[in-house]
Scaffold this motif. Sequence first.
Motif, PDB file in Angstrom:
ATOM      1  N   GLY A 114       0.785  -1.229   0.000  1.00  0.00           N
ATOM      2  CA  GLY A 114       0.000   0.000   0.000  1.00  0.00           C
ATOM      3  C   GLY A 114       0.811   1.270   0.000  1.00  0.00           C
ATOM      4  O   GLY A 114       0.265   2.355   0.074  1.00  0.00           O
ATOM      5  N   THR A 115       2.124   1.164  -0.065  1.00  0.00           N
ATOM      6  CA  THR A 115       2.941   2.378  -0.036  1.00  0.00           C
ATOM      7  C   THR A 115       3.677   2.532  -1.361  1.00  0.00           C
ATOM      8  O   THR A 115       3.113   2.282  -2.406  1.00  0.00           O
ATOM      9  CB  THR A 115       3.921   2.330   1.150  1.00  0.00           C
ATOM     10  N   PHE A 116       4.917   2.897  -1.308  1.00  0.00           N
ATOM     11  CA  PHE A 116       5.675   3.194  -2.517  1.00  0.00           C
ATOM     12  C   PHE A 116       6.313   1.969  -3.151  1.00  0.00           C
ATOM     13  O   PHE A 116       6.821   2.042  -4.254  1.00  0.00           O
ATOM     14  CB  PHE A 116       6.774   4.213  -2.202  1.00  0.00           C
ATOM     15  N   VAL A 117       6.325   0.820  -2.481  1.00  0.00           N
ATOM     16  CA  VAL A 117       7.014  -0.369  -2.972  1.00  0.00           C
ATOM     17  C   VAL A 117       6.525  -0.807  -4.354  1.00  0.00           C
ATOM     18  O   VAL A 117       7.329  -1.043  -5.242  1.00  0.00           O
ATOM     19  CB  VAL A 117       6.927  -1.522  -1.942  1.00  0.00           C
ATOM     20  N   PRO A 118       5.212  -0.924  -4.600  1.00  0.00           N
ATOM     21  CA  PRO A 118       4.760  -1.419  -5.912  1.00  0.00           C
ATOM     22  C   PRO A 118       5.040  -0.474  -7.075  1.00  0.00           C
ATOM     23  O   PRO A 118       5.004  -0.887  -8.224  1.00  0.00           O
ATOM     24  CB  PRO A 118       3.258  -1.601  -5.744  1.00  0.00           C
ATOM     25  N   MET A 119       5.315   0.779  -6.806  1.00  0.00           N
ATOM     26  CA  MET A 119       5.485   1.742  -7.889  1.00  0.00           C
ATOM     27  C   MET A 119       6.624   1.348  -8.835  1.00  0.00           C
ATOM     28  O   MET A 119       6.527   1.535 -10.025  1.00  0.00           O
ATOM     29  CB  MET A 119       5.744   3.146  -7.331  1.00  0.00           C
ATOM     30  N   GLY A 120       7.696   0.809  -8.302  1.00  0.00           N
ATOM     31  CA  GLY A 120       8.810   0.408  -9.141  1.00  0.00           C
ATOM     32  C   GLY A 120       8.812  -1.077  -9.431  1.00  0.00           C
ATOM     33  O   GLY A 120       9.718  -1.595 -10.072  1.00  0.00           O
ATOM     34  N   GLY A 121       7.796  -1.769  -8.970  1.00  0.00           N
ATOM     35  CA  GLY A 121       7.756  -3.219  -9.108  1.00  0.00           C
ATOM     36  C   GLY A 121       7.050  -3.684 -10.364  1.00  0.00           C
ATOM     37  O   GLY A 121       6.972  -2.989 -11.371  1.00  0.00           O
ATOM     38  N   THR A 122       6.522  -4.869 -10.273  1.00  0.00           N
ATOM     39  CA  THR A 122       5.881  -5.519 -11.406  1.00  0.00           C
ATOM     40  C   THR A 122       4.431  -5.054 -11.566  1.00  0.00           C
ATOM     41  O   THR A 122       3.868  -4.415 -10.679  1.00  0.00           O
ATOM     42  CB  THR A 122       5.887  -7.041 -11.207  1.00  0.00           C
ATOM     43  N   GLN A 123       3.844  -5.445 -12.669  1.00  0.00           N
ATOM     44  CA  GLN A 123       2.432  -5.148 -12.911  1.00  0.00           C
ATOM     45  C   GLN A 123       1.563  -5.844 -11.865  1.00  0.00           C
ATOM     46  O   GLN A 123       0.590  -5.270 -11.388  1.00  0.00           O
ATOM     47  CB  GLN A 123       2.036  -5.591 -14.330  1.00  0.00           C
ATOM     48  N   LEU A 124       1.932  -7.049 -11.489  1.00  0.00           N
ATOM     49  CA  LEU A 124       1.192  -7.794 -10.459  1.00  0.00           C
ATOM     50  C   LEU A 124       1.234  -7.046  -9.122  1.00  0.00           C
ATOM     51  O   LEU A 124       0.228  -6.980  -8.412  1.00  0.00           O
ATOM     52  CB  LEU A 124       1.753  -9.209 -10.310  1.00  0.00           C
ATOM     53  N   GLY A 125       2.398  -6.475  -8.810  1.00  0.00           N
ATOM     54  CA  GLY A 125       2.522  -5.685  -7.583  1.00  0.00           C
ATOM     55  C   GLY A 125       1.624  -4.470  -7.583  1.00  0.00           C
ATOM     56  O   GLY A 125       1.015  -4.128  -6.572  1.00  0.00           O
ATOM     57  N   ARG A 126       1.527  -3.820  -8.717  1.00  0.00           N
ATOM     58  CA  ARG A 126       0.656  -2.640  -8.822  1.00  0.00           C
ATOM     59  C   ARG A 126      -0.815  -3.027  -8.715  1.00  0.00           C
ATOM     60  O   ARG A 126      -1.609  -2.307  -8.127  1.00  0.00           O
ATOM     61  CB  ARG A 126       0.950  -1.887 -10.111  1.00  0.00           C
ATOM     62  N   ILE A 127      -1.165  -4.166  -9.271  1.00  0.00           N
ATOM     63  CA  ILE A 127      -2.554  -4.644  -9.164  1.00  0.00           C
ATOM     64  C   ILE A 127      -2.872  -5.002  -7.716  1.00  0.00           C
ATOM     65  O   ILE A 127      -3.933  -4.648  -7.196  1.00  0.00           O
ATOM     66  CB  ILE A 127      -2.795  -5.837 -10.104  1.00  0.00           C
ATOM     67  N   ALA A 128      -1.949  -5.711  -7.062  1.00  0.00           N
ATOM     68  CA  ALA A 128      -2.151  -6.083  -5.656  1.00  0.00           C
ATOM     69  C   ALA A 128      -2.269  -4.841  -4.783  1.00  0.00           C
ATOM     70  O   ALA A 128      -3.049  -4.809  -3.822  1.00  0.00           O
ATOM     71  CB  ALA A 128      -1.011  -6.978  -5.180  1.00  0.00           C
ATOM     72  N   ALA A 129      -1.511  -3.801  -5.109  1.00  0.00           N
ATOM     73  CA  ALA A 129      -1.557  -2.560  -4.332  1.00  0.00           C
ATOM     74  C   ALA A 129      -2.942  -1.931  -4.372  1.00  0.00           C
ATOM     75  O   ALA A 129      -3.388  -1.327  -3.390  1.00  0.00           O
ATOM     76  CB  ALA A 129      -0.522  -1.579  -4.858  1.00  0.00           C
ATOM     77  N   GLN A 130      -3.638  -2.086  -5.485  1.00  0.00           N
ATOM     78  CA  GLN A 130      -4.967  -1.490  -5.604  1.00  0.00           C
ATOM     79  C   GLN A 130      -6.000  -2.177  -4.721  1.00  0.00           C
ATOM     80  O   GLN A 130      -7.105  -1.668  -4.544  1.00  0.00           O
ATOM     81  CB  GLN A 130      -5.408  -1.500  -7.060  1.00  0.00           C
TER      82      GLN A 130
END
Length: 184
Positions: A114-130
């Motif tokens: 939920g923080t800044f970690v997924p921003m530079g990660g994978t597409q899956l990370g960005r989806i999980a963040a949502q």
Amino acid sequence: LTMIVAQSFVYERQTGLLRRILVTPTTSAEFMLAQVLSNMVVALAQVALVFVGAFLVGYRPYVDPSVMAFSFLIVSTFSFCCIGFGLITATIAKSEGVATGISFLFIMPQMLLGTFVPMGGTQLGRIAAQLMPSHYVTDALTSLLLRGAPVTSPAILLDAVVVSIFGVVVLLVGILLFGRYGKS
């Protein structure tokens, strides 16, 4: 706040306080509302301490007071999610130690995804963040306090609505689960 809520409810259940309250004229709804309100006082104090602490260490955002007030509001709204996660944890946990461990199942994804970690990660990370309410809080605070977005920005308002919906849904699920399974 998730861990504090979980531990306090488990403690009250273990010591028999919940059982004693159930024999009074107090309804379950009144009891849960009182618990939510008292935990919101703790949450508001925590939010205020973070804002004051940031100011004391030198953070000075160049924004209107309305932006600071809205930032305080959106973080406070996120507290409803944390209280709900704490109630869900208290439903599952049978001891305070177990409540501490289980609460990290809610805390760690919020912190990491939920923080800044997924921003530079994978597409899956960005989806999980949502799927994390903290993602929307981080997005709103970043836009408001670092990028200078106005409170009336559609992206900010969307973040606020999503956090509010998450808060209400998670809190209601927590109340329903604890009311049904967590008192025994």
